[in-house]
Structure formats: structure tokens, C-alpha cells
Scaffold this motif. Structure first.
Motif, PDB file in Angstrom:
ATOM      1  N   GLU A 218       0.822  -1.203   0.000  1.00  0.00           N
ATOM      2  CA  GLU A 218       0.000   0.000   0.000  1.00  0.00           C
ATOM      3  C   GLU A 218       0.864   1.264   0.000  1.00  0.00           C
ATOM      4  O   GLU A 218       0.522   2.261  -0.649  1.00  0.00           O
ATOM      5  CB  GLU A 218      -0.922  -0.012   1.214  1.00  0.00           C
ATOM      6  N   LEU A 219       1.972   1.195   0.732  1.00  0.00           N
ATOM      7  CA  LEU A 219       2.885   2.334   0.741  1.00  0.00           C
ATOM      8  C   LEU A 219       3.484   2.561  -0.651  1.00  0.00           C
ATOM      9  O   LEU A 219       3.637   3.708  -1.091  1.00  0.00           O
ATOM     10  CB  LEU A 219       3.988   2.113   1.772  1.00  0.00           C
ATOM     11  N   CYS A 220       3.832   1.483  -1.340  1.00  0.00           N
ATOM     12  CA  CYS A 220       4.358   1.614  -2.710  1.00  0.00           C
ATOM     13  C   CYS A 220       3.321   2.238  -3.639  1.00  0.00           C
ATOM     14  O   CYS A 220       3.652   3.041  -4.517  1.00  0.00           O
ATOM     15  CB  CYS A 220       4.791   0.239  -3.237  1.00  0.00           C
ATOM     16  N   GLU A 221       2.070   1.874  -3.436  1.00  0.00           N
ATOM     17  CA  GLU A 221       1.006   2.444  -4.262  1.00  0.00           C
ATOM     18  C   GLU A 221       0.860   3.938  -4.004  1.00  0.00           C
ATOM     19  O   GLU A 221       0.661   4.728  -4.933  1.00  0.00           O
ATOM     20  CB  GLU A 221      -0.305   1.719  -3.977  1.00  0.00           C
ATOM     21  N   ILE A 222       0.980   4.326  -2.737  1.00  0.00           N
ATOM     22  CA  ILE A 222       0.873   5.755  -2.400  1.00  0.00           C
ATOM     23  C   ILE A 222       2.050   6.523  -2.982  1.00  0.00           C
ATOM     24  O   ILE A 222       1.892   7.646  -3.491  1.00  0.00           O
ATOM     25  CB  ILE A 222       0.797   5.931  -0.873  1.00  0.00           C
ATOM     26  N   TYR A 223       3.252   5.928  -2.946  1.00  0.00           N
ATOM     27  CA  TYR A 223       4.411   6.598  -3.524  1.00  0.00           C
ATOM     28  C   TYR A 223       4.277   6.717  -5.032  1.00  0.00           C
ATOM     29  O   TYR A 223       4.669   7.714  -5.633  1.00  0.00           O
ATOM     30  CB  TYR A 223       5.690   5.819  -3.167  1.00  0.00           C
ATOM     31  N   GLY A 224       3.737   5.667  -5.680  1.00  0.00           N
ATOM     32  CA  GLY A 224       3.605   5.708  -7.126  1.00  0.00           C
ATOM     33  C   GLY A 224       2.532   6.671  -7.583  1.00  0.00           C
ATOM     34  O   GLY A 224       2.715   7.415  -8.557  1.00  0.00           O
ATOM     35  N   ILE A 225       1.386   6.668  -6.918  1.00  0.00           N
ATOM     36  CA  ILE A 225       0.273   7.574  -7.241  1.00  0.00           C
ATOM     37  C   ILE A 225      -0.124   8.283  -5.949  1.00  0.00           C
ATOM     38  O   ILE A 225      -0.850   7.724  -5.129  1.00  0.00           O
ATOM     39  CB  ILE A 225      -0.926   6.817  -7.831  1.00  0.00           C
ATOM     40  N   PRO A 226       0.360   9.479  -5.716  1.00  0.00           N
ATOM     41  CA  PRO A 226       0.025  10.183  -4.466  1.00  0.00           C
ATOM     42  C   PRO A 226      -1.486  10.373  -4.335  1.00  0.00           C
ATOM     43  O   PRO A 226      -2.211  10.466  -5.329  1.00  0.00           O
ATOM     44  CB  PRO A 226       0.749  11.526  -4.619  1.00  0.00           C
ATOM     45  N   PRO A 227      -1.988  10.449  -3.117  1.00  0.00           N
ATOM     46  CA  PRO A 227      -3.419  10.686  -2.914  1.00  0.00           C
ATOM     47  C   PRO A 227      -3.837  12.025  -3.530  1.00  0.00           C
ATOM     48  O   PRO A 227      -3.091  13.005  -3.487  1.00  0.00           O
ATOM     49  CB  PRO A 227      -3.570  10.708  -1.386  1.00  0.00           C
ATOM     50  N   ARG A 228      -5.004  12.099  -4.120  1.00  0.00           N
ATOM     51  CA  ARG A 228      -5.505  13.307  -4.762  1.00  0.00           C
ATOM     52  C   ARG A 228      -6.937  13.571  -4.290  1.00  0.00           C
ATOM     53  O   ARG A 228      -7.656  12.632  -3.943  1.00  0.00           O
ATOM     54  CB  ARG A 228      -5.447  13.168  -6.285  1.00  0.00           C
ATOM     55  N   TYR A 229      -7.316  14.806  -4.332  1.00  0.00           N
ATOM     56  CA  TYR A 229      -8.672  15.151  -3.896  1.00  0.00           C
ATOM     57  C   TYR A 229      -9.198  16.272  -4.791  1.00  0.00           C
ATOM     58  O   TYR A 229      -8.438  17.047  -5.382  1.00  0.00           O
ATOM     59  CB  TYR A 229      -8.703  15.557  -2.417  1.00  0.00           C
ATOM     60  N   LEU A 230     -10.515  16.337  -4.858  1.00  0.00           N
ATOM     61  CA  LEU A 230     -11.193  17.313  -5.720  1.00  0.00           C
ATOM     62  C   LEU A 230     -12.199  18.078  -4.873  1.00  0.00           C
ATOM     63  O   LEU A 230     -13.056  17.481  -4.217  1.00  0.00           O
ATOM     64  CB  LEU A 230     -11.900  16.589  -6.875  1.00  0.00           C
ATOM     65  N   LYS A 231     -12.071  19.395  -4.873  1.00  0.00           N
ATOM     66  CA  LYS A 231     -13.005  20.248  -4.144  1.00  0.00           C
ATOM     67  C   LYS A 231     -14.184  20.581  -5.048  1.00  0.00           C
ATOM     68  O   LYS A 231     -13.987  21.115  -6.149  1.00  0.00           O
ATOM     69  CB  LYS A 231     -12.316  21.531  -3.677  1.00  0.00           C
ATOM     70  N   THR A 232     -15.371  20.249  -4.595  1.00  0.00           N
ATOM     71  CA  THR A 232     -16.579  20.536  -5.361  1.00  0.00           C
ATOM     72  C   THR A 232     -17.721  20.792  -4.396  1.00  0.00           C
ATOM     73  O   THR A 232     -17.565  20.698  -3.173  1.00  0.00           O
ATOM     74  CB  THR A 232     -16.925  19.361  -6.301  1.00  0.00           C
ATOM     75  N   ASN A 233     -18.882  21.099  -4.934  1.00  0.00           N
ATOM     76  CA  ASN A 233     -20.064  21.355  -4.116  1.00  0.00           C
ATOM     77  C   ASN A 233     -20.700  20.021  -3.744  1.00  0.00           C
ATOM     78  O   ASN A 233     -21.411  19.402  -4.539  1.00  0.00           O
ATOM     79  CB  ASN A 233     -21.050  22.235  -4.882  1.00  0.00           C
ATOM     80  N   THR A 234     -20.454  19.582  -2.534  1.00  0.00           N
ATOM     81  CA  THR A 234     -20.983  18.287  -2.108  1.00  0.00           C
ATOM     82  C   THR A 234     -22.481  18.331  -1.846  1.00  0.00           C
ATOM     83  O   THR A 234     -23.105  17.269  -1.690  1.00  0.00           O
ATOM     84  CB  THR A 234     -20.252  17.807  -0.832  1.00  0.00           C
ATOM     85  N   GLN A 235     -23.059  19.514  -1.768  1.00  0.00           N
ATOM     86  CA  GLN A 235     -24.488  19.629  -1.548  1.00  0.00           C
ATOM     87  C   GLN A 235     -25.282  19.396  -2.841  1.00  0.00           C
ATOM     88  O   GLN A 235     -26.492  19.168  -2.788  1.00  0.00           O
ATOM     89  CB  GLN A 235     -24.827  21.009  -0.969  1.00  0.00           C
ATOM     90  N   ASP A 236     -24.607  19.488  -3.947  1.00  0.00           N
ATOM     91  CA  ASP A 236     -25.263  19.268  -5.237  1.00  0.00           C
ATOM     92  C   ASP A 236     -25.030  17.812  -5.649  1.00  0.00           C
ATOM     93  O   ASP A 236     -23.901  17.434  -5.996  1.00  0.00           O
ATOM     94  CB  ASP A 236     -24.690  20.222  -6.284  1.00  0.00           C
ATOM     95  N   PRO A 237     -26.066  16.978  -5.634  1.00  0.00           N
ATOM     96  CA  PRO A 237     -25.877  15.548  -5.979  1.00  0.00           C
ATOM     97  C   PRO A 237     -25.322  15.353  -7.384  1.00  0.00           C
ATOM     98  O   PRO A 237     -24.511  14.447  -7.613  1.00  0.00           O
ATOM     99  CB  PRO A 237     -27.281  14.962  -5.826  1.00  0.00           C
ATOM    100  N   LEU A 240     -21.587  16.188  -7.328  1.00  0.00           N
ATOM    101  CA  LEU A 240     -20.867  15.182  -6.543  1.00  0.00           C
ATOM    102  C   LEU A 240     -20.714  13.884  -7.333  1.00  0.00           C
ATOM    103  O   LEU A 240     -19.638  13.273  -7.361  1.00  0.00           O
ATOM    104  CB  LEU A 240     -21.600  14.927  -5.223  1.00  0.00           C
ATOM    105  N   ALA A 241     -21.781  13.466  -8.003  1.00  0.00           N
ATOM    106  CA  ALA A 241     -21.711  12.245  -8.804  1.00  0.00           C
ATOM    107  C   ALA A 241     -20.740  12.413  -9.961  1.00  0.00           C
ATOM    108  O   ALA A 241     -19.988  11.498 -10.307  1.00  0.00           O
ATOM    109  CB  ALA A 241     -23.106  11.875  -9.311  1.00  0.00           C
ATOM    110  N   ARG A 242     -20.759  13.618 -10.605  1.00  0.00           N
ATOM    111  CA  ARG A 242     -19.850  13.858 -11.717  1.00  0.00           C
ATOM    112  C   ARG A 242     -18.400  13.859 -11.249  1.00  0.00           C
ATOM    113  O   ARG A 242     -17.512  13.332 -11.924  1.00  0.00           O
ATOM    114  CB  ARG A 242     -20.177  15.196 -12.364  1.00  0.00           C
ATOM    115  N   ALA A 243     -18.137  14.402 -10.046  1.00  0.00           N
ATOM    116  CA  ALA A 243     -16.769  14.433  -9.508  1.00  0.00           C
ATOM    117  C   ALA A 243     -16.280  13.013  -9.203  1.00  0.00           C
ATOM    118  O   ALA A 243     -15.122  12.656  -9.478  1.00  0.00           O
ATOM    119  CB  ALA A 243     -16.719  15.305  -8.266  1.00  0.00           C
TER     120      ALA A 243
END
Length: 408
Positions: A218-237, A240-243
Motif C-alpha cells: 500500500e505504501l508503494c502504491e501511495i508513492y507511485g500515485i500520491p493521494p488526490r482530492y477534488l473540491k466541489t459542491n458536495t451539496q449538489d448531488p 458530486l456524482a460527476r466528480a
């Protein structure tokens, strides 16, 4: 007619007359045993941890109703570990490669060739497996033309503490095999009644090793592809689904398109290189090697040296020598008497392992004695495979030719 001959052979063998001791009688016939009556069950392949091992030990330690089903399944599961399997095979093959013979009054007999068979190798292997699992129950049958077949009774169907052979591993109905007339003849038992074997001691090390390997991957996977996140309007279904769909479908793509109201960023990876997992794996490997081979043999490529490897090999050889003594005891007290009773071997035979010779040590002794004593050419040929002839002296030919012509 065949039944009459078999019965007569067994009677002569039981009476112990001279003819039965000189030549093996006809092997008794036993087509089917207990194995076909056992009900097979599906093996569970769920992920095991220390709590699984503790639960299996509690079931096996139950005084009123001991069950080794979970423990045996766990022992079989840990045998898939590459290091553990290699160490076990190394020790087993050292035992199986040692030549043996049958003797009567200290002399090797021709019946030795009768045991140079695959099923005898299986019998010796089952004797060794009793060290790993703590207990082994095997069954002998003669399915075709009196040929001996060796089958292992599944350990999940055996309760050695009670002497029970269960037809169904999940029930308590079975037969007390030690009270049957087949026991000691067709049913052979190796190991102790309350011993769980070496594999039980290896279970925690294999489980911790698997845990460390899983975390490291799991650590190798994190090093190969770092964690990523997307900021969007979570109140809009819909947004959120598109994100979620976009993040899932993006994979390892180097580009993507997002809305101007969304923000995509990478999280900072863990600041470690996995040394903690490497150290845990190395510790588990060392413990497994010490348990099976008595030393860490051929694994330490950083701090290893010749003297260390030689001392480790001597420790492993001591374990192999102890295994030979154990097999000799089982053969002379269990296997050979059973083969005598079914008519395959005559009485009065003893199973022994041949003494091993050190070629290097023997050659050194020969070279040291040559200046003072003569060594026969046939001895050098048989021991070392060297074709030698007498050396000519002063142009007079070989020593043999000169001595022959001297008295003419």
C-alpha cells in the motif's frame, strides 16, 4: 484361488516358519479403506490474523471436544509462504536423499530393493511431516495387483487426543481407529497426541510477515500515485456524482478537464521509505529459518560470510541426523512390522540409514597415507571414480610388469 494363496501366506507368516523368513509372502489384499468414506468439505480462504490463530488453538485445546480443523487449515495456509516452504523442502529433501538399506544380522539383504519405491518415499515423508504438524495418520491399501498405495488421512478428520477418525470433520461421529484390527497394519500413526508441531510455532511469524507485506505494498502504491482530492459542491448531488465519476475514470491520465468552480490537488505522501516494514519482514524470515533449519542459511547477503554459512550448515546437518534417527525408529517399530504382517516383507529385517562419507576428508586421508602405504587402484576407482594405473619406474614399465618379469 487367489484368496486361498493369500490366506495360506498369512498363516505361514503368523506361524513364523523358516520359509516365510527367507522369502516375502504374497501381499494381502485391501482394496478400500476409510478414505473413500470421508465427507469432503469446502476449505475456507478468509484472511487470517492472530485472533484466528488464538481461536484455532482454543478449539484444539478443548478438553471435552478437541477439534484441530481450524488449526490444520491454518497450518496448511501458512505453508504457502515461500520462505517457509523452501526451508521445509530443504530439510525434507536432505532426509529423503539419504540412502538406506535393510539388514539381517548386520548384513545388507536383497529385500532392500523392495523398498526402493515411491510409496516408501511417501512413508518417510509422512514420518517427517509429523514433526511439522505434530501428528500424522496414514492408510495403506493394495488397489491393483497387490501394489501398495499410501494415503494420508486428512488431519481435519482426526482427533488424536481421543483416537477418533471422523467421517465428517464438522460432526463427532466416527470410529476409534486405535481399537480396530487395521491399526498397526493398515493404519499407521506417527507423532504425539498433544503436539501441534513446528508449523504452529511458525504461524504468528507468517501472519505478521503477510501484514507487513500488505502494508508495504500500500505504501508503494501511495508513492507511485500520491493521494488526490477534488473540491466541489458536495451539496449538489449532480456535481458530486460527476466528480466521483471523473476521479474514478481519470486513472493515471496526465490531463483532465474540471469545472472552474472545482479545485483538484495532490495530497502529500507519507514521509517514509518502508524501513519499518522491511525490518519486520526480515525479523519474521529470521525466526522462520531458525525454527525450521536451526540457522539463517543462505539469506544474509549483507553480513554473510563463509564461516557463518559453514557453521549454519553444520547446525542443519545436526537436525537432519536427528530426523534420520526418528525415521529409523518409526520404520523399525511401525512400518517394517506392518509390512511383515501384510506379507510384503519377511521377518527379522532392520531398517538403517547408510553411513555417509565425506569425500574431501577421505581424499585427504588417502593423499597423506600414499607416501607410506599402497592404495589399491580398485579402491580409488570405487570411491572417487578415478581410473588409475601403476606408474612406470625408470623406463622398466609398470610395477606390475617389472615384478612379473623379475622372477622369469
Amino acid at each position: 484361488m487367489a484368496f486361498k494363496d493369500t490366506f495360506s501366506s498369512l498363516v505361514r507368516l503368523a506361524l513364523g516358519d523358516g520359509e516365510s523368513q527367507k522369502a516375502p509372502a504374497k501381499t494381502a489384499v485391501r482394496r478400500d479403506g476409510y478414505t473413500p468414506r470421508l465427507i469432503p468439505r469446502t476449505i475456507s480462504r478468509t484472511r487470517a490474523d492472530i485472533s484466528t490463530w488464538q481461536s484455532a488453538l482454543k478449539a484444539a485445546d478443548n478438553v471435552d471436544n478437541p477439534k484441530r480443523v481450524k488449526l490444520v487449515q491454518l497450518q496448511n495456509d501458512v505453508m504457502t509462504d515461500a520462505l517457509l516452504a523452501s526451508q521445509v523442502d530443504l530439510r525434507r529433501n536432505s532426509l529423503l536423499a539419504t540412502p538406506f538399506s535393510l539388514r539381517r544380522d548386520g548384513e545388507v539383504v536383497q529385500e532392500t530393493e523392495l523398498l526402493k519405491t515411491p510409496w516408501m518415499t511417501e512413508l518417510i515423508g509422512h514420518c517427517f511431516d509429523s514433526i511439522l504438524y505434530g501428528h500424522t495418520l496414514i492408510e495403506i491399501t493394495t488397489p491393483q495387483n497387490g501394489e501398495i498405495h499410501v494415503g494420508l488421512i486428512p488431519r481435519t478428520n482426526v482427533v488424536p487426543e481421543k483416537g477418533l477418525l471422523l467421517y465428517d470433520q464438522n460432526n463427532t461421529a466416527g470410529v476409534r481407529y486405535r481399537d480396530t484390527h487395521e491399526f498397526g497394519v493398515w493404519l499407521l500413526e506417527f507423532g504425539g497426541q498433544h503436539d501441534y508441531g513446528l508449523l504452529n510455532k511458525a504461524i504468528p511469524h507468517v501472519l505478521f510477515k503477510r501484514f507487513a507485506q500488505s502494508c508495504w505494498s500500500e505504501l508503494c502504491e501511495i508513492y507511485g500515485i500520491p493521494p488526490r482530492y477534488l473540491k466541489t459542491n458536495t451539496q449538489d448531488p449532480e456535481m458530486l456524482a460527476r466528480a466521483e465519476t471523473m476521479m474514478r475514470d481519470m486513472g493515471t491520465a496526465a490531463w483532465f478537464v474540471i469545472d472552474e468552480s472545482e479545485v483538484f490537488e495532490f495530497a502529500q505522501s507519507a514521509n517514509t521509505n518502508g524501513d519499518v516494514y522491511r525490518n519486520l519482514i526480515n525479523l519474521c524470515n529470521t525466526e522462520i529459518s531458525m525454527l525450521i533449519s536451526g540457522a539463517v542459511l543462505g539469506q544474509d547477503t549483507v553480513n554473510g560470510n563463509r564461516s557463518k554459512e559453514e557453521s549454519s550448515m553444520r547446525l542443519r546437518d545436526n537436525l537432519t541426523a536427528a530426523d534420520r534417527v526418528m525415521v529409523e525408529n518409526y520404520c523399525n517399530s511401525v512400518i517394517i512390522p506392518a509390512l511383515v504382517q501384510i506379507g510384503y516383507l519377511p521377518k527379522g529385517l532392520t531398517f538403517t540409514y547408510d553411513k555417509e562419507e565425506d569425500p574431501e576428508k577421505l581424499w585427504k586421508m588417502v593423499t597423506e597415507v600414499l607416501p607410506y602405504k599402497d592404495v589399491p587402484n580398485d579402491y580409488l576407482k570405487s570411491k572417487f571414480g578415478i581410473d588409475v594405473v601403476d606408474k612406470p619406474i625408470l623406463g622398466l614399465g609398470s610395477v606390475t610388469d617389472m615384478s612379473a618379469g623379475f622372477f622369469d
